[in-house]
Enzyme design. Structure first.
Site, short mmCIF file in Angstrom:
data_model
loop_
_atom_site.label_atom_id
_atom_site.label_comp_id
_atom_site.label_asym_id
_atom_site.label_seq_id
_atom_site.Cartn_x
_atom_site.Cartn_y
_atom_site.Cartn_z
N LYS A 191 12.01 28.14 14.60
CA LYS A 191 10.87 29.13 14.09
C LYS A 191 9.56 29.01 14.86
O LYS A 191 9.03 27.96 14.49
CB LYS A 191 10.71 28.74 12.68
CG LYS A 191 10.30 29.96 11.85
CD LYS A 191 9.60 29.55 10.32
CE LYS A 191 8.40 29.02 10.44
NZ LYS A 191 7.19 30.10 11.06
N GLU A 266 4.75 16.46 16.01
CA GLU A 266 3.41 16.63 17.00
C GLU A 266 2.27 17.32 16.05
O GLU A 266 2.43 18.58 15.86
CB GLU A 266 3.82 17.34 18.03
CG GLU A 266 4.77 16.63 18.91
CD GLU A 266 4.52 15.65 19.71
OE1 GLU A 266 3.20 15.12 19.82
OE2 GLU A 266 5.19 14.90 20.42
N CYS A 300 -4.57 21.20 21.07
CA CYS A 300 -4.49 20.00 20.09
C CYS A 300 -5.13 18.82 20.93
O CYS A 300 -5.58 17.94 20.28
CB CYS A 300 -3.09 19.64 19.65
SG CYS A 300 -2.12 19.89 21.06
N GLU A 399 -10.48 18.81 12.36
CA GLU A 399 -10.20 19.69 13.48
C GLU A 399 -10.57 21.26 13.01
O GLU A 399 -9.99 21.63 12.31
CB GLU A 399 -8.56 19.41 13.41
CG GLU A 399 -7.92 20.11 14.70
CD GLU A 399 -6.58 20.10 14.77
OE1 GLU A 399 -5.85 20.38 13.90
OE2 GLU A 399 -6.06 19.84 16.02
P1 NAD Z 1 0.48 25.14 10.98
O1 NAD Z 1 0.70 23.74 10.75
O2 NAD Z 1 -0.36 25.91 10.09
O3 NAD Z 1 1.94 25.84 11.29
C1 NAD Z 1 2.81 25.46 12.20
C2 NAD Z 1 4.25 25.99 11.88
O4 NAD Z 1 4.49 25.53 10.61
C3 NAD Z 1 4.18 27.55 11.69
O5 NAD Z 1 5.62 28.07 12.49
C4 NAD Z 1 4.15 27.82 10.49
O6 NAD Z 1 4.94 29.00 10.05
C5 NAD Z 1 5.01 26.71 9.97
N1 NAD Z 1 4.81 26.23 8.57
C6 NAD Z 1 3.69 26.43 7.74
N2 NAD Z 1 4.01 25.94 6.43
C7 NAD Z 1 5.21 25.38 6.48
C8 NAD Z 1 6.16 24.69 5.60
N3 NAD Z 1 5.68 24.77 4.21
N4 NAD Z 1 7.46 24.35 5.85
C9 NAD Z 1 7.79 24.61 7.24
N5 NAD Z 1 7.16 25.11 8.26
C10 NAD Z 1 5.89 25.71 7.71
O7 NAD Z 1 -0.27 24.98 12.33
P2 NAD Z 1 -0.88 26.26 13.25
O8 NAD Z 1 -1.99 26.74 12.64
O9 NAD Z 1 0.19 27.31 13.52
O10 NAD Z 1 -1.31 25.33 14.65
C11 NAD Z 1 -2.14 24.69 14.72
C12 NAD Z 1 -2.00 23.15 14.50
O11 NAD Z 1 -0.99 22.78 15.51
C13 NAD Z 1 -3.43 22.39 14.92
O12 NAD Z 1 -3.41 21.43 14.10
C14 NAD Z 1 -2.86 21.80 16.05
O13 NAD Z 1 -3.51 20.47 16.48
C15 NAD Z 1 -1.60 21.59 16.11
N6 NAD Z 1 -0.89 21.43 17.39
C16 NAD Z 1 -0.33 20.26 17.84
C17 NAD Z 1 0.28 20.05 19.09
C18 NAD Z 1 0.50 18.51 19.32
O14 NAD Z 1 1.40 18.31 20.43
N7 NAD Z 1 0.41 17.61 18.72
C19 NAD Z 1 0.31 21.02 19.88
C20 NAD Z 1 -0.03 22.32 19.54
C21 NAD Z 1 -0.53 22.49 18.20
#
Ligand code: NAD
Length: 514
Positions: A191, A266, A300, A399
């Site tokens: 997803k 991650e 990230c 962050e």
């Molecule tokens: P997010 O956590 O808001 O969303 C990530 C994904 O989770 C999306 O597909 C979203 O639809 C889904 N999601 C949201 N609520 C959910 C739930 N209750 N159950 C299941 N899925 C759900 O993150 P974002 O805003 O899309 O991305 C930014 C974040 O991602 C930052 O915190 C960044 O640090 C992190 N990130 C980490 C890495 C890594 O490798 N550690 C890499 C890229 C991004």
């Protein structure tokens, strides 16, 4: 389906290309059945570029069923067959590179030079890496460890993997999840984030075109609450891999734990950038600007907290601010643009809020505003340097995910390393020094999944990416990712052919006289 090779307009024609829908199930595009739609917005203009039907739980069920049906055939293929398919996949991606770059730039607002020179080549290289790695799954050698048996280890795929990805690097995150999973013989339902479905769908289409069987890769595009939670809790999904924020990662872990799934997380980061007083100042300044502004800071591993030893502090602040101010903010598709908008107006306003609140306790040296004129409708924000914030302030601890670097001074080496470790996160860090002992100490003592010396950001397919502490656990990329996507089986063969084994005496009878 639209022919992917024929796209010529400057901005990617998403509506036309994905007219059949934004769900890719069992090898074809379909429309979601949730009854609700979502609009992908071009963050550079604020205009809707693709409106699609969101996935409902029935679509998740259909995708999981397709992945389940594909599992016996795909997991039963030889490593050589999977490797060949992945090599063909890499070749199709290379042919489509320009379409991928335009689609990624459109939905994310990334400058074309970033998607063309980083996101897309990185993904092709990752695919080629896993094509090779599929034939090199390593394990312990067989041996007679008990004396009476031959033991060996089988490394087996887990089943259907359910993965969830964020919006900051939609294609690369899809690749990091999908490639090790399928190279190891699993099938997958991914997803992507609702904001950025385009390149994940194109990735799955390219896999099909390369001959990867229908159902091995499925993409469902829906909300986290509805499609995401249903996928994570699904009884036919054996493993959850998630990349996103720490807050959502905790929720995902709760749901996955209730159904005893393997979890790979991650999560967020707040990378420190530690400059010792013997560092090459010019290299550190260039590294800080590139490392903090990559992907408009929505990375990230981006440098977010620069700690600079007192003798270099003020010069670092002035030179970094000057270089930041020279970065060309503009339309992602325009030649000469260095920095595009953030992913959305919501994200831009969130970042601006952090900086505005910081004015009460810190010095905004450059930036701190949204550009006007031609760029006023986009989600733009100027590169921003904030100096002199307290270590416990929110701009240092939280962050932000935007083009903002905070810089703080330190005196002793002990203090610099302690400050670098003083957040809940531990994804990445860098240290800048020409003294090998200082640099080596930083690599040992900084608690992060990656520590760069005299650089910040580069990643490579052969090496693992993943966090310590609240940045999660598990590794993406590299052969280490197979630890996540395979399970280990111990096989033990009796070599004695004796009916009553000596050890049976611990359960019944006495030692046998031979
Ligand atoms: P997010 O956590 O808001 O969303 C990530 C994904 O989770 C999306 O597909 C979203 O639809 C889904 N999601 C949201 N609520 C959910 C739930 N209750 N159950 C299941 N899925 C759900 O993150 P974002 O805003 O899309 O991305 C930014 C974040 O991602 C930052 O915190 C960044 O640090 C992190 N990130 C980490 C890495 C890594 O490798 N550690 C890499 C890229 C991004």
């Amino acid at each position: 389906m639209h022919n992917p090779g024929s796209v010529t307009p400057e901005r990617f024609p998403a509506q036309e290309y994905f007219a059949d829908g934004a769900q890719f199930i069992a090898g074809r595009l379909t429309k979601g059945t949730s009854g609700r739609t979502h609009a992908v917005v071009d963050p550079a203009t604020g205009e809707d570029v693709y409106t699609y039907e969101l996935a409902g739980t029935a679509d998740v069920d259909a995708a999981v069923a397709a992945a389940r049906a594909a599992f016996p055939g795909w997991s039963g293929a030889t490593p050589g067959e999977r490797s060949d398919a992945l090599h063909r996949f890499a070749a199709v991606l290379a042919e489509r590179a320009d379409d991928f770059a335009r689609a990624e730039s459109l939905q994310c607002g990334k400058p074309l030079k970033l998607t063309r020179e980083f996101d897309i080549p990185g993904t092709i290289d990752n695919t080629a890496f896993f094509a090779g790695a599929a034939r090199h799954l390593q394990g312990q050698s067989a041996g007679e460890y008990s004396g009476d048996h031959t033991s060996y280890v089988r490394r087996e795929p887990i089943g259907v993997v359910g993965s969830i990805a964020p919006w900051n690097y939609p294609l690369q995150m899809a690749a990091w999840k999908i490639l090790p999973a399928i190279a190891a013989g699993n099938t997958i339902v991914l997803k992507p984030a609702e904001l950025t479905p385009l390149t994940s769908l194109m990735f799955a289409q390219a896999a099909t075109e390369a001959g990867i069987p229908d159902g091995v890769i499925n993409i469902i595009t829906g909300t986290g609450k509805e499609a995401g939670e249903h996928l994570v809790g699904h009884p036919d999904v054996a493993m959850t891999s998630f990349t996103g924020s720490t807050a959502v990662g905790k929720r995902v872990a709760e749901i996955a734990t209730a159904t005893v799934k393997r979890i790979h997380l991650e999560l967020g980061g707040k990378a420190p950038f530690v400059v010792f007083d013997d560092a090459d100042l010019e290299a550190a300044v260039n590294g800080a600007v590139a490392g903090s502004l990559i992907n408009t800071g929505q990375d990230c591993t981006a440098a977010t907290r620069a700690y600079v030893q007192r003798p270099l502090y003020e010069a670092f602040v002035q030179k970094t601010a000057a270089l930041m101010a020279s970065v060309r903010v503009g339309d992602p598709f325009a030649p000469g643009t260095d920095l595009g908008p953030l992913i959305s107006h919501v994200q831009r306003d969130r970042v601006a809020g952090f900086v505005d609140r910081a004015r009460a306790y810190a010095r905004v040296v450059t930036g701190g505003e949204a550009p006007q004129g031609d760029l006023k409708n986009g989600a733009y924000y100027r590169p921003t340097l904030v100096a002199d914030a307290a270590q416990d302030s929110e701009i240092v601890q939280s962050e932000l995910f935007g083009p903002v670097l905070v810089v703080l001074p330190f005196d002793t080496d002990d203090e610099g390393i302690a400050l670098a470790n003083d957040t809940p996160y531990g994804l990445a860090a860098s240290a800048w020094s020409r003294d090998v002992y200082r640099a080596n100490r930083a690599t040992r003592e900084i608690k992060a999944g990656c520590v760069w010396i005299n650089d910040h950001i580069p990643i490579i397919s052969e090496m693992p990416h993943g966090g310590y502490k609240a940045s999660g656990f598990g590794k993406d990329m590299s052969a280490y990712s197979f630890e996540e996507y395979t399970q280990i089986k111990h096989v033990m063969f009796d070599n004695t052919a004796v009916a009553r084994k000596d050890w049976h005496r611990t359960i019944f009878g006495d030692r046998q006289q031979n």
